[in-house]
Scaffold this motif. Structure first.
Motif, PDB file in Angstrom:
ATOM      1  N   ASP A 163       0.831  -1.209   0.000  1.00  0.00           N
ATOM      2  CA  ASP A 163       0.000   0.000   0.000  1.00  0.00           C
ATOM      3  C   ASP A 163       0.870   1.265   0.000  1.00  0.00           C
ATOM      4  N   GLU A 165       0.928   4.102  -3.083  1.00  0.00           N
ATOM      5  CA  GLU A 165       0.620   5.519  -2.895  1.00  0.00           C
ATOM      6  C   GLU A 165       1.771   6.395  -3.380  1.00  0.00           C
ATOM      7  N   ARG A 178       1.385   9.065  -6.519  1.00  0.00           N
ATOM      8  CA  ARG A 178       1.652  10.495  -6.285  1.00  0.00           C
ATOM      9  C   ARG A 178       2.876  10.978  -7.065  1.00  0.00           C
ATOM     10  N   GLU A 229      -3.617  10.995  -7.683  1.00  0.00           N
ATOM     11  CA  GLU A 229      -3.990  10.685  -6.298  1.00  0.00           C
ATOM     12  C   GLU A 229      -4.636   9.306  -6.230  1.00  0.00           C
ATOM     13  N   PRO A 230      -4.438   8.597  -5.111  1.00  0.00           N
ATOM     14  CA  PRO A 230      -5.143   7.318  -4.925  1.00  0.00           C
ATOM     15  C   PRO A 230      -6.648   7.573  -4.788  1.00  0.00           C
ATOM     16  N   LYS A 242      -8.311   6.169  -1.330  1.00  0.00           N
ATOM     17  CA  LYS A 242      -7.971   6.722  -0.015  1.00  0.00           C
ATOM     18  C   LYS A 242      -8.922   7.862   0.339  1.00  0.00           C
ATOM     19  N   SER A 267      -4.777   3.176   0.166  1.00  0.00           N
ATOM     20  CA  SER A 267      -4.716   3.407  -1.284  1.00  0.00           C
ATOM     21  C   SER A 267      -5.093   2.164  -2.074  1.00  0.00           C
TER      22      SER A 267
END
Length: 258
Positions: free
Chosen positions: A41, A45, A49, A54-55, A58, A66
């Protein structure tokens, strides 16, 4: 209400979806005995990023991670944990990306080291269910044609087809209309038209179709404790042939290198 996308919007969804595929490929290189869901995870992420996106999962309805990481008898929506994966496990990794205002969504079930022949068959059948579903995702067909294609193939192996959870439309939101069940009747449900973008995601259990929902509000597992597999593509509806916006190619290339 179904939100129809322009050609430009579909290209933005493709961009997000391909980043999901690349993220899953990045994770594929880490999946081996001893790795934890939390480590996967964290890397996902960072990777998302680093690409300026963006995840999408989340914070979605309060989801704290994420990735959805669902090993063995977990069907979907599992929380990444500090528990180490073991040789012979399988693990569904579901990932979403938000980029330029549009979502990409895909999932892949990985083998952890060498797995049993029974588990390999479950993975192969579930992935074939997805392929057959995608094959029916063409303009003029109906949602039920996708649903029936998934159900009809899985039923040949006496597998349980999860009914409480479904695929969905994808666009500016993670879950849009229409819902895409993995069971149903041919010729039923909403008509598929160009401009629709959907996530098709068979969730197939080795044993019973029945599932239980955990007190964490997210995790879903099989009622009998037997394994479950999950594969997902984001697809644009076109005439003649569906257009897959996500891909497994880079994921499977990375698996070969492990």
């Amino acid at each position: 209400m179904i939100y129809y996308k322009t050609a430009e919007e579909i290209e933005l969804i493709r961009k997000s979806s391909l980043l999901v595929s690349k993220t899953l490929a990045e994770i594929a290189g880490m999946i081996k005995p001893g790795i934890t869901g939390i480590a996967l995870d964290k890397r996902a992420e960072e990777f998302i990023r680093d690409h300026g996106a963006e995840p999408a999962f989340k914070g979605f309805n309060g989801f704290p991670y994420s990735l959805c990481i669902s090993p063995n008898d977990k069907v979907v929506h599992g929380f990444p944990s500090e528990e180490e994966l073991k040789e012979g496990d399988i693990i569904s990794v579901d990932c979403g990306v938000a980029w330029n205002g549009f979502i990409g969504d895909s999932a892949y079930t990985f083998a952890v080291g060498a797995i049993s022949e029974d588990l390999q068959t479950l993975l192969d059948v579930t992935k074939e269910c997805l392929r057959r579903g995608v094959e029916k995702a063409t303009a003029g067909n109906r949602v039920g044609d996708i649903s029936y294609a998934v159900q009809e193939y899985a039923a040949q192996f006496n597998y349980g087809i999860v009914k409480e959870l479904v695929g969905h439309g994808v666009g500016k939101e993670l879950h849009e209309k229409p819902e895409i069940p993995n069971f149903g009747k041919r010729g039923s449900g909403p008509k598929l038209e160009e401009g629709m973008v959907i996530a098709i995601e068979p969730m197939i259990n080795m044993g019973t179709a029945r599932v239980k929902f955990w007190d964490d509000g997210w995790t879903v597992s099989t009622k009998d404790g037997k394994a479950s597999a999950h594969f997902e593509h984001t697809v644009a509806i076109k005439k003649g042939k569906a257009e897959m916006l996500s891909t497994f190619e880079c994921i499977e290339e990375r698996i070969k290198q492990n």
